[in-house]
Scaffold this active site. Sequence first.
Site, PDB file in Angstrom:
ATOM      1  N   ARG A  74       0.789  -1.216   0.000  1.00 50.62           N
ATOM      2  CA  ARG A  74       0.000   0.000   0.000  1.00 50.62           C
ATOM      3  C   ARG A  74       0.825   1.271   0.000  1.00 50.62           C
ATOM      4  O   ARG A  74       0.572   2.183  -0.772  1.00 50.62           O
ATOM      5  CB  ARG A  74      -0.875   0.095   1.261  1.00 50.62           C
ATOM      6  CG  ARG A  74      -2.252  -0.392   1.135  1.00 50.62           C
ATOM      7  CD  ARG A  74      -2.719  -0.836   2.501  1.00 50.62           C
ATOM      8  NE  ARG A  74      -1.781  -1.819   3.013  1.00 50.62           N
ATOM      9  CZ  ARG A  74      -1.786  -3.086   2.644  1.00 50.62           C
ATOM     10  NH1 ARG A  74      -2.675  -3.516   1.802  1.00 50.62           N
ATOM     11  NH2 ARG A  74      -0.887  -3.936   3.101  1.00 50.62           N
ATOM     12  N   THR A  75       1.785   1.346   0.913  1.00 48.81           N
ATOM     13  CA  THR A  75       2.434   2.640   1.098  1.00 48.81           C
ATOM     14  C   THR A  75       3.148   3.092  -0.174  1.00 48.81           C
ATOM     15  O   THR A  75       3.030   4.239  -0.587  1.00 48.81           O
ATOM     16  CB  THR A  75       3.383   2.602   2.309  1.00 48.81           C
ATOM     17  OG1 THR A  75       2.627   2.194   3.446  1.00 48.81           O
ATOM     18  CG2 THR A  75       3.987   3.964   2.584  1.00 48.81           C
TER      19      THR A  75
HETATM   20  N1  ASP Z   1       1.467  -1.388   6.656  1.00 42.21           N
HETATM   21  C1  ASP Z   1       1.724  -0.925   7.991  1.00 42.21           C
HETATM   22  C2  ASP Z   1       3.205  -0.638   8.191  1.00 42.21           C
HETATM   23  O1  ASP Z   1       3.948  -0.643   7.246  1.00 42.21           O
HETATM   24  C3  ASP Z   1       1.164  -1.829   9.029  1.00 42.21           C
HETATM   25  C4  ASP Z   1       1.788  -3.178   9.141  1.00 42.21           C
HETATM   26  O2  ASP Z   1       2.688  -3.535   8.379  1.00 42.21           O
HETATM   27  O3  ASP Z   1       1.343  -3.903  10.034  1.00 42.21           O
HETATM   28  O4  ASP Z   1       3.608  -0.410   9.310  1.00 42.21           O
END
Ligand code: ASP
Length: 333
Positions: A74-75
């Site tokens: 996502r990021t």
């Molecule tokens: N995507 C979020 C993070 O990069 C949450 C996770 O990985 O649990 O921190």
Amino acid sequence: VLSLAIVREPAIIFEMKNLLYSKDLTREEIEALMERAKGYLPVAGRGASGGARTKVRDAEGKILATLFYEPSTRTRFSFESAMKRLGGDVISNSHMDYTSSAKKGETLYDTGRVISQMADVIAMRHPEKGSVAELALGAVVPVVNAGDGPGDHPTQGLLDLFTIQQELGRLDNFTIAMVGDLKNGRVPHAECELLRKLHEGKDDAGGVRFVFVAPAALAMPREILAALEAAGHEIVETEDLDAVIGEVDVIADTRIQKERFESEEDYLKYKGVYVITPDVMAQAKEDAILLHPLPRVDEIEVAVDEDPRAKYFQQVENGVAMRMAILAELLGL
Ligand code: ASP
């Protein structure tokens, strides 16, 4: 293409060279980013009415470099989507750990300096806390922290606050339960720091109460708790989700951070410790909201997705709007 006047109203420009840590933001900066993200929502999202996503030209001619030394879905896509919806371009490496000059021994300082000759803004993720600041020392363009180990994840924290504002209609006078691996989860760390900064200096700390739900070994770091307490926030720590779920307005769930454990065996002790099911949601307030930064492993059953209080997919869309706002501010647009 939406009129820039709409998207950029109100234009509150502030001096934000880098976005490294949540605690570095001021209330004014957090509020300005929320306002700006709201303006970008019609561009980034389909919204409840299922509108068409589009793009603007604010960042035309600008390049974002995404440097990821740790897995992400996502990021990285969210940053890249945000830059493209702003009308800019992207250069990207999602395997910096083994395909970049880091392999040859280049320092983060040098990488920052070098990428600055080719890009106008850098988004970076790395497994070590503090690493983003090291790259930012060398960089001569703005750097944004896209997650540094168990430390901080300011852009996720900002999009979570933005989602609370959108869905609850306010960012004060509510109780938030943070559930899961609060020791290693950089997202709950970011949310705490941002909520503290947002209400810093107010007599009642904005009326924001925190309920931390975690096994004792995965509790919220003491220094974050101490900072919240010193700021006047009411805090409860518990291991029992059922005992508190009916009292809270926001449930901010997170996964147990497998990659931060010394061994698989250690991780397995906590895997599945809290699972949100439709039965668990039946105990929550009717107007509560359920957040999760994703990815989920087993902590929210798929059947919960249809619950109108589940906002984790909406969060993803809000994230693009928030990252558009962040990139625009960093680029001085
Ligand atoms: N995507 C979020 C993070 O990069 C949450 C996770 O990985 O649990 O921190």
